[in-house]
Design a protein around this motif. Structure first.
Motif, mmCIF file in Angstrom:
data_model
loop_
_atom_site.group_PDB
_atom_site.id
_atom_site.type_symbol
_atom_site.label_atom_id
_atom_site.label_comp_id
_atom_site.label_asym_id
_atom_site.label_seq_id
_atom_site.Cartn_x
_atom_site.Cartn_y
_atom_site.Cartn_z
ATOM 1 N N PRO A 158 23.986 -2.282 -13.616
ATOM 2 C CA PRO A 158 23.436 -1.337 -14.643
ATOM 3 C C PRO A 158 22.172 -1.729 -15.515
ATOM 4 N N LEU A 159 22.281 -3.005 -15.522
ATOM 5 C CA LEU A 159 21.049 -3.704 -16.276
ATOM 6 C C LEU A 159 19.955 -3.506 -15.464
ATOM 7 N N ARG A 160 20.023 -3.915 -14.353
ATOM 8 C CA ARG A 160 18.844 -3.751 -13.320
ATOM 9 C C ARG A 160 18.350 -2.241 -13.020
ATOM 10 N N GLU A 161 19.339 -1.214 -13.058
ATOM 11 C CA GLU A 161 19.012 -0.049 -13.217
ATOM 12 C C GLU A 161 18.193 0.495 -14.429
ATOM 13 N N TYR A 162 18.798 0.075 -15.633
ATOM 14 C CA TYR A 162 17.974 -0.022 -16.791
ATOM 15 C C TYR A 162 16.522 -0.370 -16.785
ATOM 16 N N MET A 163 16.427 -1.454 -16.495
ATOM 17 C CA MET A 163 15.120 -2.208 -16.449
ATOM 18 C C MET A 163 14.106 -1.419 -15.307
ATOM 19 N N TYR A 164 14.687 -0.730 -14.278
ATOM 20 C CA TYR A 164 13.821 -0.226 -13.462
ATOM 21 C C TYR A 164 13.313 1.160 -14.093
ATOM 22 N N TYR A 165 14.294 1.938 -14.437
ATOM 23 C CA TYR A 165 13.892 3.191 -15.249
ATOM 24 C C TYR A 165 12.864 2.727 -16.482
ATOM 25 N N ASN A 222 7.108 -5.845 -12.903
ATOM 26 C CA ASN A 222 8.154 -6.781 -12.470
ATOM 27 C C ASN A 222 8.968 -7.147 -13.697
ATOM 28 N N TYR A 223 10.450 -7.292 -13.495
ATOM 29 C CA TYR A 223 11.084 -7.768 -14.479
ATOM 30 C C TYR A 223 12.125 -8.788 -13.943
ATOM 31 N N ASN A 224 12.531 -10.022 -14.937
ATOM 32 C CA ASN A 224 13.673 -10.512 -14.375
ATOM 33 C C ASN A 224 14.555 -10.947 -15.656
ATOM 34 N N ILE A 225 15.688 -10.237 -15.496
ATOM 35 C CA ILE A 225 16.694 -9.951 -16.632
ATOM 36 C C ILE A 225 17.033 -11.434 -17.255
ATOM 37 N N GLU A 226 17.111 -12.232 -16.424
ATOM 38 C CA GLU A 226 17.664 -13.825 -16.662
ATOM 39 C C GLU A 226 16.639 -14.870 -16.364
ATOM 40 N N SER A 227 15.434 -14.423 -16.748
ATOM 41 C CA SER A 227 14.479 -15.322 -16.523
ATOM 42 C C SER A 227 14.633 -16.659 -17.624
ATOM 43 N N TYR A 228 15.141 -16.264 -18.779
ATOM 44 C CA TYR A 228 15.291 -17.562 -19.876
ATOM 45 C C TYR A 228 16.552 -17.981 -19.596
ATOM 46 N N MET A 267 20.497 -9.846 -23.319
ATOM 47 C CA MET A 267 19.702 -10.239 -22.178
ATOM 48 C C MET A 267 18.399 -11.105 -22.496
ATOM 49 N N HIS A 268 17.888 -12.178 -22.072
ATOM 50 C CA HIS A 268 17.111 -12.952 -22.410
ATOM 51 C C HIS A 268 16.058 -13.203 -21.310
ATOM 52 N N GLY A 269 15.117 -12.086 -20.964
ATOM 53 C CA GLY A 269 14.440 -11.957 -19.715
ATOM 54 C C GLY A 269 12.871 -11.986 -19.904
ATOM 55 N N SER A 270 12.252 -11.371 -18.906
ATOM 56 C CA SER A 270 10.824 -11.110 -19.260
ATOM 57 C C SER A 270 10.599 -9.785 -18.374
ATOM 58 N N ILE A 271 9.416 -9.176 -18.681
ATOM 59 C CA ILE A 271 8.702 -8.015 -18.097
ATOM 60 C C ILE A 271 7.133 -8.371 -17.847
ATOM 61 N N ILE A 272 6.741 -8.290 -16.917
ATOM 62 C CA ILE A 272 5.490 -8.499 -16.590
ATOM 63 C C ILE A 272 4.621 -7.166 -15.966
ATOM 64 N N TYR A 273 3.923 -6.457 -16.736
ATOM 65 C CA TYR A 273 3.071 -5.343 -16.331
ATOM 66 C C TYR A 273 1.804 -5.870 -15.622
#
Length: 185
Positions: free
Chosen positions: A53-60, A110-116, A133-139
């Motif tokens: 569900p976290l991947r789905e949320y980050m996608y939307y 692009n996002y990475n939910i667990e990048s950190y 979640m401690h991750g990253s989003i790059i646009y």
């Protein structure tokens, strides 16, 4: 160098989301809550049911930003358009859509939910959970330059219709993030 640049850009994004500075008492409560009130890395068998569900949320979320349309996110997660509090970072995705698209013409994300670090979960009851979640989003902009960076978000999930869904988000504001980082050292 790129890491420093990304952190600088993320700080700028967080500042735009933060508005006025937040009361440090609230920040201290959040840090205490996140670190001592039951957040823990899930077992491997449980990790799958929370990461999906976290991947789905980050996608939307990223699709709403790239397409300049909050209804993409709110159509899937209608609870996120209620109880918005930008000063506290609660359900602040609409502000991200607006603020990023004022400065950039974005074409991809692009996002990475667990990048950190790995997600941490706190089960509230059988049908509710909070995930840190401690991750990253790059646009990616149309000039092929990047913007975005690190985030820390508490995502609140409810088990509805046989799956977990996002009902609230609480993104750390800049003062909360600084406090949290100081507590990590």
């Amino acid at each position: 160098m790129k890491s420093v640049l990304l952190r600088s850009v993320m700080v700028a994004v967080l500042v735009s989301l933060a508005g006025c500075q937040q009361n440090t008492t609230q920040s201290e409560k959040r840090i205490f809550k996140a670190e001592t009130e039951g957040f823990a890395e899930p077992e491997s068998s449980d990790w799958v049911k929370y990461i999906t569900p976290l991947r789905e949320y980050m996608y939307y979320r990223t699709q709403a930003v790239v397409n300049k349309d909050t209804t993409i996110l709110w159509g899937r997660y209608p609870d996120l358009k209620d109880n918005i509090n930008l000063k506290q970072g609660v359900n602040a995705e609409g502000n991200e859509v607006e603020s990023l698209n004022q400065s950039f013409d974005l074409i991809d994300a692009n996002y990475n939910i667990e990048s950190y670090e790995r997600i941490k979960v706190k089960r509230i009851n059988d049908s509710e959970a909070a995930v840190l979640m401690h991750g990253s989003i790059i646009y990616l902009g149309n000039d092929f330059d990047e913007t975005g960076g690190e985030y820390v978000i508490e995502v609140f999930l409810e088990h509805r219709d046989n799956h977990w869904t996002v009902v609230k988000t609480d993104e750390y504001t800049l003062p909360e993030y600084k406090e949290w980082m100081n507590g990590q050292e």
